[in-house]
Write an enzyme that holds these catalytic residues in place. Structure first.
Site, PDB file in Angstrom:
ATOM      1  N   TYR A 278      -2.761  -1.038  10.404  1.00  0.00           N
ATOM      2  CA  TYR A 278      -2.792  -1.371   8.977  1.00  0.00           C
ATOM      3  C   TYR A 278      -1.542  -0.852   8.275  1.00  0.00           C
ATOM      4  O   TYR A 278      -0.865  -1.589   7.542  1.00  0.00           O
ATOM      5  CB  TYR A 278      -4.038  -0.778   8.321  1.00  0.00           C
ATOM      6  CG  TYR A 278      -4.051  -0.920   6.816  1.00  0.00           C
ATOM      7  CD1 TYR A 278      -4.413  -2.123   6.220  1.00  0.00           C
ATOM      8  CD2 TYR A 278      -3.691   0.145   5.988  1.00  0.00           C
ATOM      9  CE1 TYR A 278      -4.413  -2.268   4.836  1.00  0.00           C
ATOM     10  CE2 TYR A 278      -3.692   0.012   4.611  1.00  0.00           C
ATOM     11  CZ  TYR A 278      -4.055  -1.192   4.039  1.00  0.00           C
ATOM     12  OH  TYR A 278      -4.044  -1.328   2.669  1.00  0.00           O
TER      13      TYR A 278
ATOM     14  N   SER B 185       0.858  -1.191   0.000  1.00  0.00           N
ATOM     15  CA  SER B 185       0.000   0.000   0.000  1.00  0.00           C
ATOM     16  C   SER B 185       0.892   1.239   0.000  1.00  0.00           C
ATOM     17  O   SER B 185       2.070   1.168   0.364  1.00  0.00           O
ATOM     18  CB  SER B 185      -0.886  -0.003   1.247  1.00  0.00           C
ATOM     19  OG  SER B 185      -1.505   1.250   1.450  1.00  0.00           O
TER      20      SER B 185
END
Length: 259
Positions: A151, A138
């Protein structure tokens, strides 16, 4: 690229589904993993017309899931040539207010299962002299992400792990490890994980999942180590390198927490 056997996790929707379509169109054999029985069977019906497809229904956030998958694959006499670790989950909110168990489950899926499945598959790849690993990370891999603290930390691990592993496998044969670092993407990922602010951002400026998948596939073929799909996200990450880390985190916090 010679037709290979691809193990792809999180294959029932989003980027994973779009990658499965690309591999199938190329004629590669597919072993698809997801936990949604209905969606997985629908993918099987659609792609089995193009290539050989094996589906395995499994919740990868459970401890031991990676070994169970590997054992089932080996019992079928399969050899994995390409591993795509796409399955992942996210949570948005204040760390202290969110469920401890859910955050630990996210670590199990995003880090532990990915690491274990990679380790298992690489042993066979080393024996054959060929292997490709693609890990979906990400843009949060590059910067701390207030409101998505755990996360972001899991995705930082994925990027670091991928880069290091790629170097370790040099001169071992025909290998590459690729990390794809998408920004907000128009999928159900943020919605199903109740990441409301991220979902709004994705709907406004997000990249389509099929576009991300095409970029990811080309990156894998070219044996590139890291790629950030989308010029705007590449520019954003470049911009963060020009500012003090605290300032970057402050602005991200303002955006994500609606302060």
């Amino acid at each position: 690229m010679k037709k290979k056997t691809v193990l792809l996790t999180g294959a029932s929707e989003g980027i994973g589904l779009e990658l499965a379509k690309i591999f199938a169109a190329n004629g590669d054999r597919l072993i698809l993993i997801a936990r949604n029985h209905m969606k997985l069977n629908e993918v099987f019906r659609n792609l089995n017309q193009l290539t050989e497809v094996i589906i395995i229904e499994k919740d990868l956030s459970k401890i031991g899931a990676a070994k169970e998958i590997y054992d089932e694959i080996k019992s079928k006499g399969e050899q994995i040539d390409i591993l795509v670790n796409n399955a992942g989950m996210g949570l948005q909110g204040y760390f202290h207010q969110m469920s401890e168990q859910e955050q630990l489950r996210m670590i199990q899926l995003n880090i532990m299962t990915l690491t274990e499945l990679t380790h298992l598959c690489i042993q066979d790849m080393l024996n054959s002299g060929y292997g490709r690993v693609m890990n979906i990370a990400s843009i949060s891999s590059f910067v701390a992400t207030p409101s998505m603290a755990v996360y972001g930390a899991t995705k930082a691990y994925v990027l670091s792990f991928s880069e290091a592993l790629n170097i370790e496998l040099q001169n071992k044969g025909d290998f590459s490890v690729t990390a794809i670092c998408p920004g907000p993407t128009k999928t159900n990922f943020s919605k199903k994980n109740n990441m409301n602010n991220l979902d709004k951002i994705a709907n406004i400026i997000g990249t389509r999942s099929d576009k991300v998948a095409k970029i990811a596939y080309k990156t894998l073929i070219k044996k590139k180590i890291v790629n950030i799909p989308g010029k705007r996200y590449k520019a954003a990450i470049l911009g963060t390198k020009l500012l003090p880390r605290y300032m970057v985190q402050f602005f991200i916090g303002k955006l994500m927490l609606n302060k």
